[in-house]
Design a protein around this motif. Structure first.
Motif, PDB file in Angstrom:
ATOM      1  N   ARG A   1       0.842  -1.270   0.031  1.00 48.86           N
ATOM      2  CA  ARG A   1       0.054   0.045  -0.220  1.00 48.86           C
ATOM      3  C   ARG A   1       0.758   1.256   0.002  1.00 48.86           C
ATOM      4  O   ARG A   1       0.606   2.235  -0.683  1.00 48.86           O
ATOM      5  N   GLY A   2       1.743   1.304   0.729  1.00 53.21           N
ATOM      6  CA  GLY A   2       2.942   2.329   1.028  1.00 53.21           C
ATOM      7  C   GLY A   2       3.525   2.619  -0.329  1.00 53.21           C
ATOM      8  O   GLY A   2       3.622   3.864  -0.885  1.00 53.21           O
ATOM      9  N   VAL A   3       4.119   1.401  -0.915  1.00 51.61           N
ATOM     10  CA  VAL A   3       4.792   1.726  -2.276  1.00 51.61           C
ATOM     11  C   VAL A   3       3.967   2.158  -3.381  1.00 51.61           C
ATOM     12  O   VAL A   3       4.483   3.075  -3.933  1.00 51.61           O
ATOM     13  N   PHE A   4       2.876   1.482  -3.700  1.00 52.34           N
ATOM     14  CA  PHE A   4       1.906   1.986  -4.461  1.00 52.34           C
ATOM     15  C   PHE A   4       1.550   3.395  -4.485  1.00 52.34           C
ATOM     16  O   PHE A   4       1.374   3.810  -5.528  1.00 52.34           O
ATOM     17  N   SER A   5       1.020   3.748  -3.269  1.00 55.58           N
ATOM     18  CA  SER A   5       0.744   5.292  -2.935  1.00 55.58           C
ATOM     19  C   SER A   5       1.958   6.320  -3.625  1.00 55.58           C
ATOM     20  O   SER A   5       1.648   7.121  -3.972  1.00 55.58           O
ATOM     21  N   LEU A   6       3.097   5.864  -3.229  1.00 58.87           N
ATOM     22  CA  LEU A   6       4.266   6.921  -3.186  1.00 58.87           C
ATOM     23  C   LEU A   6       4.702   6.792  -4.858  1.00 58.87           C
ATOM     24  O   LEU A   6       4.925   7.772  -5.354  1.00 58.87           O
ATOM     25  N   THR A   7       4.411   5.540  -5.450  1.00 60.91           N
ATOM     26  CA  THR A   7       5.033   5.623  -6.733  1.00 60.91           C
ATOM     27  C   THR A   7       3.953   6.027  -7.854  1.00 60.91           C
ATOM     28  O   THR A   7       4.180   6.249  -8.890  1.00 60.91           O
ATOM     29  N   THR A   8       2.634   6.223  -7.452  1.00 63.28           N
ATOM     30  CA  THR A   8       1.517   6.178  -8.280  1.00 63.28           C
ATOM     31  C   THR A   8       0.695   7.708  -7.942  1.00 63.28           C
ATOM     32  O   THR A   8       0.236   8.179  -8.818  1.00 63.28           O
TER      33      THR A   8
ATOM     34  N   ASN B   1      -0.528  -5.045 -11.667  1.00 59.07           N
ATOM     35  CA  ASN B   1      -0.470  -4.350 -13.079  1.00 59.07           C
ATOM     36  C   ASN B   1      -1.678  -3.601 -13.339  1.00 59.07           C
ATOM     37  O   ASN B   1      -1.759  -2.889 -14.237  1.00 59.07           O
ATOM     38  N   MET B   2      -2.676  -4.482 -13.083  1.00 54.68           N
ATOM     39  CA  MET B   2      -4.263  -3.812 -13.422  1.00 54.68           C
ATOM     40  C   MET B   2      -4.252  -2.549 -12.555  1.00 54.68           C
ATOM     41  O   MET B   2      -4.869  -1.487 -13.576  1.00 54.68           O
ATOM     42  N   LEU B   3      -4.120  -2.451 -11.367  1.00 53.95           N
ATOM     43  CA  LEU B   3      -3.918  -1.239 -10.676  1.00 53.95           C
ATOM     44  C   LEU B   3      -3.120   0.141 -11.275  1.00 53.95           C
ATOM     45  O   LEU B   3      -3.440   1.041 -11.205  1.00 53.95           O
TER      46      LEU B   3
ATOM     47  N   PHE C   1       9.036  11.387  -7.306  1.00 52.70           N
ATOM     48  CA  PHE C   1       8.432  12.307  -8.173  1.00 52.70           C
ATOM     49  C   PHE C   1       8.410  11.880  -9.592  1.00 52.70           C
ATOM     50  O   PHE C   1       7.422  11.982 -10.395  1.00 52.70           O
ATOM     51  N   SER C   2       9.722  11.591 -10.164  1.00 53.43           N
ATOM     52  CA  SER C   2       9.784  11.148 -11.646  1.00 53.43           C
ATOM     53  C   SER C   2       9.041  10.045 -11.986  1.00 53.43           C
ATOM     54  O   SER C   2       8.282  10.037 -13.021  1.00 53.43           O
ATOM     55  N   TYR C   3       9.007   8.879 -11.014  1.00 56.42           N
ATOM     56  CA  TYR C   3       8.314   7.841 -11.195  1.00 56.42           C
ATOM     57  C   TYR C   3       6.668   8.081 -11.662  1.00 56.42           C
ATOM     58  O   TYR C   3       5.949   7.732 -12.327  1.00 56.42           O
ATOM     59  N   TRP C   4       6.235   8.936 -10.468  1.00 53.58           N
ATOM     60  CA  TRP C   4       4.909   9.211 -10.265  1.00 53.58           C
ATOM     61  C   TRP C   4       4.357  10.071 -11.725  1.00 53.58           C
ATOM     62  O   TRP C   4       3.256   9.716 -12.403  1.00 53.58           O
ATOM     63  N   ALA C   5       5.338  10.992 -11.953  1.00 57.04           N
ATOM     64  CA  ALA C   5       5.072  11.724 -13.122  1.00 57.04           C
ATOM     65  C   ALA C   5       4.941  11.128 -14.509  1.00 57.04           C
ATOM     66  O   ALA C   5       4.050  11.310 -15.110  1.00 57.04           O
ATOM     67  N   GLN C   6       5.690  10.056 -14.653  1.00 58.75           N
ATOM     68  CA  GLN C   6       5.973   9.372 -16.078  1.00 58.75           C
ATOM     69  C   GLN C   6       4.852   8.468 -15.998  1.00 58.75           C
ATOM     70  O   GLN C   6       4.131   8.574 -17.118  1.00 58.75           O
ATOM     71  N   ARG C   7       4.410   7.935 -15.016  1.00 53.14           N
ATOM     72  CA  ARG C   7       3.485   7.079 -14.988  1.00 53.14           C
ATOM     73  C   ARG C   7       2.121   7.486 -15.281  1.00 53.14           C
ATOM     74  O   ARG C   7       1.113   7.295 -16.125  1.00 53.14           O
ATOM     75  N   ARG C   8       1.925   8.811 -14.715  1.00 56.46           N
ATOM     76  CA  ARG C   8       0.574   9.543 -14.621  1.00 56.46           C
ATOM     77  C   ARG C   8       0.275  10.371 -15.897  1.00 56.46           C
ATOM     78  O   ARG C   8      -0.682  10.415 -16.450  1.00 56.46           O
ATOM     79  N   PHE C   9       1.609  11.057 -16.440  1.00 57.51           N
ATOM     80  CA  PHE C   9       1.603  11.861 -17.585  1.00 57.51           C
ATOM     81  C   PHE C   9       2.191  11.732 -18.853  1.00 57.51           C
ATOM     82  O   PHE C   9       1.694  11.941 -19.912  1.00 57.51           O
ATOM     83  N   VAL C  10       3.151  10.807 -18.895  1.00 64.95           N
ATOM     84  CA  VAL C  10       3.768  10.815 -19.731  1.00 64.95           C
ATOM     85  C   VAL C  10       3.500   9.471 -20.770  1.00 64.95           C
ATOM     86  O   VAL C  10       3.115   9.557 -21.897  1.00 64.95           O
ATOM     87  N   TYR C  11       3.505   8.209 -20.055  1.00 61.40           N
ATOM     88  CA  TYR C  11       3.561   7.151 -21.030  1.00 61.40           C
ATOM     89  C   TYR C  11       1.892   6.556 -20.574  1.00 61.40           C
ATOM     90  O   TYR C  11       1.656   5.359 -21.254  1.00 61.40           O
TER      91      TYR C  11
END
Length: 337
Positions: free
Chosen positions: A135-142, A177-179, A327-337
Motif C-alpha cells: 500500500r505504501g509503495v503503491f501510493s508513493l509511486t503512483t 499491473n491492473m491497478l 516524483f519522476s516515477y509518479w509523473a512518468q506513469r501518470r502523465f507521460v506514458y
C-alpha cells in the motif's frame, strides 16, 4: 452479472460459496480450474452439477492467466453485464460479493470496484506486513491511495474486458499491473470496504512470498533499475564535463540530456509499456517537458546542497537523485506514458 472464480486446488469451501451465491441469484458463475489436477476433479464436477461453467487449464498457469481465461470466455459468450471476481478459499463472503455487484450497478463511468479489507482483528503477520508495504509503495509511486492493493474481490463493467485481457502478467502480479495501468486508461478505482476473513491463518493461500512478491513489485523494480542506470550515466558525465569545462550548469544540462535519452528509451519500451509501446510523438514531448522540470529541480537542489550547505559534490548529487526519484516515477506513469 457474471461471477468469476479462479481456483487452484480448492476444497469444499468453493462449493459452499457457490451454493450461497446462488441464493442471491446474481447471475451465472464461471470457475477456472487452474491446473488443479485429477485429485480435484470431483469438486469441479460437483460445481458443474450445481450449474456453474468450469473452464480448465491442463497445467497451473497462474491466477493472472486464469482470470484472463475467464474474461475471454465471458467476452465471447456473455452475458453483457458486470463481472465480479472472487477467490475460492472462503475469504470473500457472499454478501460482500453482492455489495460489489450493487456498486457496479450504480457506476456512472467504467472503473474498477475493489472489495477492500480493513485488516482489523487477528490478521496473519505476513498478510498485514505485505499489504502495508505494498500500500505504501503503491501510493508513493503512483500518487493514488488504495487501501487494499492485493484484494482478489474486484468488480468490472463488461466494457473493460478487452483491456483486462491485454494487461501483462500471468500470476499474482497481474492484479498489481491492473491497478498500475488503470489511471492511464482513464479508469477510476473505487473501494468498498468488506469483512476481513483469514481462515486457518491463510494456509490455503497459494501466494509464494518471495517469488510472487518479486513479480508484484517488478514494474517498480524495473523503473528503479532504469533510474539507477540513468543516474550512473548522468553521474559519470557530470564529473567528466565538469572536469573539462568547470561550468556546473553546462555539466548538469549535458549530462542530464544524455541520460534522459537513455532513460526515455528504456522506460518507453520496457517499464511503462503495459504490453504495448506508446507512440514517440505522443510521449516524447511530455517526457522532455518533464525532463526540463526535473532538470531545473536537479540544478536547484544540487546548487542548494553543494553551494549553500557546502555538501561535497558526490554527496550532493546522491541527495538530489534520491529527492526526485519518487516524483519522476509518479509523473512518468501518470502523465507521460
Amino acid at each position: 452479472m457474471t461471477i468469476l472464480i479462479p481456483s487452484y486446488e480448492p476444497d469444499v469451501r468453493l462449493l459452499n460459496l457457490v451454493l450461497q451465491l446462488q441464493t442471491f441469484q446474481l447471475g451465472p458463475i464461471v470457475i477456472v480450474d487452474d491446473g488443479s489436477g485429477s485429485g480435484y476433479r470431483g469438486i469441479f464436477e460437483t460445481a458443474e452439477a450445481y450449474g456453474c461453467t468450469v473452464l480448465t487449464h491442463t497445467v497451473n498457469l497462474g491466477k493472472g492467466r486464469a482470470l484472463k481465461t475467464g474474461f475471454q470466455h465471458i467476452k465471447e459468450h456473455g452475458p453483457q453485464g458486470g463481472i465480479v471476481c472472487a477467490d475460492s478459499d472462503g475469504q470473500h463472503l457472499p454478501h460482500d460479493i453482492k455489495r460489489i455487484f450493487d456498486v457496479l450497478l450504480e457506476q456512472m463511468t467504467p472503473g474498477i470496484v475493489l472489495g477492500s479489507r480493513r485488516f482489523s482483528g487477528t490478521i496473519p503477520a505476513r498478510s498485514r506486513f505485505g499489504n502495508t508495504v505494498t500500500r505504501g509503495v503503491f501510493s508513493l509511486t503512483t500518487g493514488t491511495k488504495v487501501y487494499d492493493t492485493q484484494t482478489g474481490l474486484r468488480g468490472f463493467p463488461f466494457s473493460m474486458l478487452d483491456w483486462l485481457c491485454q494487461i501483462p502478467g500471468e500470476r499474482f502480479e497481474y492484479e498489481m499491473n491492473m491497478l498500475l495501468t488503470a489511471h492511464k486508461e482513464g479508469y477510476e478505482i473505487t473501494e468498498e470496504f468488506i469483512d476481513t476473513v483469514y481462515l486457518d491463518h491463510n494456509k490455503s493461500s497459494h501466494f509464494r512470498p518471495l517469488i510472487d512478491s518479486f513479480r508484484i513489485y517488478m514494474p517498480i523494480l524495473m523503473f528503479s533499475t532504469s533510474s539507477v542506470l540513468s543516474a550512473l550515466i548522468d553521474f559519470g558525465l557530470l564529473f567528466v564535463i565538469q572536469y573539462f569545462t568547470h561550468n556546473l550548469f553546462l555539466s548538469v544540462v549535458a549530462a542530464r540530456l544524455c541520460s534522459s535519452i537513455f532513460n526515455y528509451t528504456i522506460n518507453r519500451k520496457y517499464v511503462f509499456s503495459a504490453g504495448k509501446t506508446t507512440r514517440v510523438r505522443q510521449s516524447l514531448p511530455k517526457y522532455f517537458s518533464l525532463v526540463i522540470l526535473v532538470l531545473l529541480l536537479n540544478y536547484g537542489l544540487l546548487y542548494f546542497y553543494n553551494e549553500k550547505l557546502i555538501i561535497p559534490l558526490i554527496a550532493a548529487k546522491l541527495l538530489t537523485e534520491v529527492s526526485i526519484f519518487v516524483f519522476s516515477y509518479w509523473a512518468q506513469r501518470r502523465f507521460v506514458y
